[in-house]
Every structure is written in structure tokens, then in C-alpha cells.
Design a protein around this motif. Structure first.
Motif, short mmCIF file in Angstrom:
data_model
loop_
_atom_site.label_atom_id
_atom_site.label_comp_id
_atom_site.label_asym_id
_atom_site.label_seq_id
_atom_site.Cartn_x
_atom_site.Cartn_y
_atom_site.Cartn_z
N THR A 174 0.83 -1.20 0.00
CA THR A 174 0.00 0.00 0.00
C THR A 174 0.86 1.25 0.00
O THR A 174 0.50 2.28 -0.59
N ASN A 207 -3.82 9.68 6.93
CA ASN A 207 -4.42 8.86 5.88
C ASN A 207 -3.58 7.62 5.62
O ASN A 207 -4.11 6.52 5.45
N SER A 252 -4.31 3.32 6.31
CA SER A 252 -4.44 2.61 5.03
C SER A 252 -4.12 1.13 5.10
O SER A 252 -3.61 0.54 4.14
N VAL A 310 1.82 4.79 6.52
CA VAL A 310 1.29 3.47 6.18
C VAL A 310 2.20 2.36 6.70
O VAL A 310 1.73 1.31 7.16
N SER A 336 -11.43 7.14 3.80
CA SER A 336 -9.98 7.10 3.64
C SER A 336 -9.57 7.46 2.21
O SER A 336 -8.65 8.26 1.99
N THR A 337 -10.26 6.88 1.23
CA THR A 337 -9.90 7.17 -0.16
C THR A 337 -10.32 8.58 -0.58
O THR A 337 -9.75 9.12 -1.54
#
Length: 428
Positions: free
Chosen positions: A142, A348, A352, A290, A249-250
Motif C-alpha cells: 500500500t 491517511n 491505510s 502506512v 480514507s480514499t
């Protein structure tokens, strides 16, 4: 065989997925780099650019469910090759586009070819990694969506300055085509890979990995679409909580992938070359976020905490941090603006690891369909966010757009807190 040391081929497979994700996201975000120049060259308004930015999402989101069935039927070696060559060819053609209609149509086509990408990523990791390594594995691939943009945006800005936005699209497309050939040459399923020993297969299986998640059974591949799987994917409250959280989130991600450079250039009046470097900072933070999110999640599991706490806590904390983007509305200082953007995108990134939940709760025989539905709901944001922002900023004020994306992040955090519930595999 019991004394044999497990090979580590799974980490090479993870590296291959990571590179594919980097290319995937560069071909999603390169339009944002070219956007101000395209708008100037063709005389496009913010509303028209909003629709062009959103075009990818129209096909990408709406085809996720049938894409999930394709993922369940085709082996990743073949499917990923078709995807990479397909969307990269459309990227090459972007360099020859001559106006709104061509740009919109080609972005629709790129969305079609990228539909099965993340469900396939999830399926590969589900097959190749035991449960206690899955959080880091998913976080690793990711992170490709952030690291590519972070490190390559200044490079693409320089390339665009050198050979124009058309040349940038052509070059990026050729890179993807080459990697598609590499993928087909090197990727194999766990039980077919020449360099995998039985000890590694046993290690994966005994750790909860689903070796059969990528089997290429010809009888199964001929089975018709099972609509009961679709009904299941849309009828479970637990899944809807995850879907809403993924949309949130997206949404933040699509702001950064589309309007962020334009925000800095047209609304904060920064030099375009400088913007290329400033854009990298939030993406670097998201990359760190992330990796930390996945590591923190797996650490919680190793410390004996429940999978519910371990998978949900990083996502909730990350979404709450993302709401800090609203702080940019209260300052004109470039450093503070970038700080607020960086903190929001770090959050963010930290959130993820949502695919770990699909790996943990989706029925084994419907991982592709569930992942496709998850991606469908989540990536409706790729349609909604660019268009809504285009309308919100058409009056010349960007503040309402930042309020909007901040509010969406808050809704996502609340969904994980109050709707998702216990993380456990759904029986079906």
C-alpha cells in the motif's frame, strides 16, 4: 522436511506487487501534475477539470464487483499482466489527447484496466503471507501508492518541463508496459514457484495464509457468477462499516491525487517547480504513516491484543488525524499549510491498512467479490471528491473543499468505532 529452513520467496513477490502499485498510482496521479497545463492549453474550467479528474473513478468504482469475479477466476500472473499493459497503453495515448472528450475517454479506459488491481494485490498477499505478517505486507505494498508520488513527482515535473505533459504520459506508459512483461515472466503461485520450498508453504499455511486463494482450478474458473456472494457482500453490517470507512480514507487520498497541486498553484499562488517538491512532503509522510500503521497493527497482535483492536485502532487514529487538514483554512503561511497537509496525509497513510480487514473477515470463497465491493464503495470517492471540489471551488475559494474532506474523514472514523464491531471471518 520439518528441519528445512523456509525460503523467503514471498518477500520477492511482495516487492513485485509494490512496484506494480507504484506504477498504478503514478498513472492515476500524473494527470494532477499535468492538470494546470492541460487546463491552460485547452481552456478548461475547474468544473470541467473536476469531471476529467473524476473520469477514472466512473469505471474504476462501478466495475469493482464484476472485477471481483474476474479476480476469483483468473490467476494473478495472467490478470496482472493484462491490467498493466492495458492501463499503460491508455496512458501512452493520453500523450496524444486533444481536448476534453479524449482526456475524459482515456481516463475512463484507464479505470477499466485498473479495476482488478487491489483485489488482486489482496489475493496475492492472502496466498503468500501468514496472518501475523499480513499487516506489514499489506502496508508495504500500500505504501507504493504514496512512495511513488512522493519520490517521483519532482522527477515527473522535471520531465514535463523538459518534454511537455504529453511526453510525460508517453514515458510513464512505456514503463508500465515493460513491467507487465516482467510480471508475466517472474510471477508464480506459491505451489508453482520453482524457488519455494515446502517449508515456506507450510509456514504460510500454518500461519493462516490461504494457499488456495490463487489456485487455478479450471473447473472453478468455468463456474458462473454466484449472485449469492454479491448479496452477502451488500447485506452484512460489519462489511458496510468497513465500506464507509474506506470511502472516507480514499476521499482524502483522491483530494491529494487530483486537486492538491492545483490548490498550491492556483489558490496559494506557488511556483510550479516549487510545488513539485512541496507535493512530495505530504506523500512522504503518508508513506511513513502506512508503514507505521501496519507495523503497529502487527505489533499489537504479537503483544496478545485482539485482532479487532489491532486492525481497527490504527485506522481510527489515522482518520481522526486526517481531519487536521481543515487547519490550512486558518493560515496563509506556506510552511503551516504544508504542515497541516502533511499531518492529514500522514493520518491517511496510517489508516491505510484497511485491506487487512477484508483479509480477516471476507469468506474464503468470496475474497475477490468482497474485495471488489469494498473497492467499489471506497472508490466512489474517486468520482465524488473531484467533482464536488470542482463545484465548491468554482467561486475562487478553496476553504469549503477542505471542510468537506475533513468532515468525510470524521464520518469514516465514527463508522469504524460504531458500525464495524468485532473483526472475525464471515461464514458463508
Amino acid at each position: 522436511m520439518s528441519n528445512q529452513k523456509p525460503t523467503k520467496v514471498r518477500f520477492f513477490i511482495l516487492f513485485m506487487v509494490f512496484i506494480a502499485v507504484v506504477i498504478n498510482y503514478m498513472d492515476r496521479s500524473n494527470l494532477s501534475i499535468a492538470g494546470p497545463h492541460i487546463a491552460a492549453d485547452f481552456g478548461l474550467s475547474t468544473i470541467e477539470m473536476g469531471y476529467i479528474y473524476s473520469a477514472f473513478g466512473w469505471t474504476y468504482a462501478l466495475l469493482q464487483i464484476p472485477g471481483g469475479f474476474i479476480v476469483d477466476k483468473l490467476i494473478p500472473r495472467v490478470l496482472y499482466t493484462l491490467m498493466l499493459v492495458g492501463w499503460s497503453s491508455m496512458t501512452v495515448l493520453m500523450g496524444f489527447a486533444q481536448g476534453f472528450a479524449a482526456l475524459f475517454g482515456l481516463r475512463l479506459a484507464i479505470g477499466v484496466f485498473e479495476v482488478p488491481a487491489f483485489p488482486t494485490n489482496n489475493k496475492v498477499v492472502t496466498a503468500w503471507f501468514p496472518e501475523h505478517e499480513k499487516g506489514k505486507a499489506i502496508a508495504c505494498y500500500t505504501s507504493g501508492q504514496f512512495v511513488g508520488v512522493a519520490f517521483l513527482t519532482p522527477v515527473l515535473v522535471a520531465i514535463q518541463t523538459w518534454i511537455g505533459w504529453q511526453g510525460m504520459f508517453i514515458l510513464m506508459g512505456m514503463v508500465g508496459i515493460v513491467w507487465g512483461i516482467v510480471w508475466y515472466t517472474l510471477y508464480r503461485q506459491p505451489n508453482e514457484h520453482a524457488k519455494v520450498n515446502q517449508a515456506e508453504i507450510d509456514y504460510i499455511r500454518e500461519g493462516g495464509g490461504v494457499i488456495s486463494a490463487t489456485v487455478s482450478d479450471k473447473t472453478d474458473a468455468k463456474q458462473k457468477m454466484d449472485w449469492s456472494q454479491v448479496k452477502m457482500a451488500f447485506s452484512r453490517r460489519k462489511l458496510w462499516g468497513v465500506y464507509i470507512g474506506q470511502f472516507a480514507s480514499t476521499s482524502m487520498l483522491w483530494f491529494f491525487l487530483t486537486w492538491f497541486p492545483t490548490y498550491l498553484v492556483q489558490y496559494r499562488h506557488l511556483d510550479f517547480i516549487k510545488v513539485g517538491f512541496l507535493t512530495s512532503i505530504p506523500f512522504l509522510a503518508a508513506f511513513v504513516g502506512v508503514l507505521l500503521g501496519g507495523t503497529f497493527s502487527d505489533w499489537l497482535i504479537k503483544r496478545g491484543h485482539s485482532i479487532t483492536l489491532a486492525r481497527k485502532l490504527p485506522i481510527i487514529l489515522g482518520l481522526l488525524l486526517s481531519t487536521s487538514i481543515i487547519g490550512a483554512n486558518f493560515t496563509d503561511d506556506t510552511t503551516l499549510i504544508v504542515c497541516f497537509m502533511t499531518l492529514a496525509f500522514f493520518g491517511n497513510g496510517f489508516s491505510s491498512i484497511t485491506w487487512t480487514l477484508i483479509s480477516a473477515i471476507a469468506p474464503v470463497k468470496a475474497i475477490g467479490v468482497t474485495g471488489g465491493t469494498f473497492n467499489f464503495i471506497g472508490n466512489l470517492s474517486s468520482i465524488v471528491i473531484p467533482i464536488v471540489i470542482g463545484y465548491l471551488v468554482s467561486g475562487g475559494n478553496f476553504a469549503p473543499a477542505l471542510i468537506f474532506v475533513s468532515a468525510v474523514a470524521l464520518v469514516g472514523a465514527l463508522s469504524y468505532i460504531f458500525v464495524v464491531g468485532k473483526v472475525e471471518r464471515i461464514s458463508f
